[in-house]
Motif scaffolding. Sequence first.
Motif: not given
Length: 257
Positions: A201, A205, A213, A217, A220-221
């Motif tokens: 990740v 990023i 995506n 990621i 994480y978002t």
Amino acid sequence: MKNRTKLPMLYLTIFLIITYIPIVLTVIYSFNESKITSIWGGWSLSWYQQLLRDRDIKEALLNSLVLACLSCLAAVFIGTLGAIGMTRIKRKANGFVEYFSMIPIMIPEIILGMVFLATFSIMGLPFGMTTLVIAHTSFCIPYIFMMVRASLIGMDKSIEEAARDLGASPIRVFFDITLPLIQPAVLSGMLLSFAMSFDDVVISIFVTGPKVNTLPIKIYTRLKTGVTPEINALASIMLAVTIILLVLSGQIKKRLK
């Protein structure tokens, strides 16, 4: 003496608690029927079913699989040829080159991500799948390189020499002798690098684009808005996939011994 023998078990118990309790709780709460993770509402598979209907998750999963496969294939080609070249050429600088090849997995990921970001910006490469594949390949290569080099060092060189004495060309020797012997090492390194690429990740990023995506990621978002049972379910699936790949890699390693 009895007190001394209990200390290792005490350390092991503390280590297991600190390491695995969060993982176990994440898996358990992925089956939580309640939407609020702090409240247990009973066992349910609804969050796994919801994942199957999530288009964004499916797209991110596909991107991660494509990225991991492309990175692994490129790393296998480069890492295998590099390991073979290192064992064929006897030079004093071999130790330095081998150490230099390990740098991508020694450097902190955030530093490596910043380096790739600066490099791709200077080169003018559009950020997206291309930059992701290049970055992931760079830190996948050492895993292949280490496995294959270790296998080549332990291989009986007389087998290749006998094949050449019987008139086999270098290419024929590679495909008929060398490649079958190092195949377990290649497969083991490939599975390990696949797992590393699939889970990455931090570097992703830095080098991804607005239209691409990956699954880590996406997790994480979504975590920025809070942990939900859906995220727990997704994390549990990724954990299971990683464990399966690592177990397969370990089983292949046993064949090398």
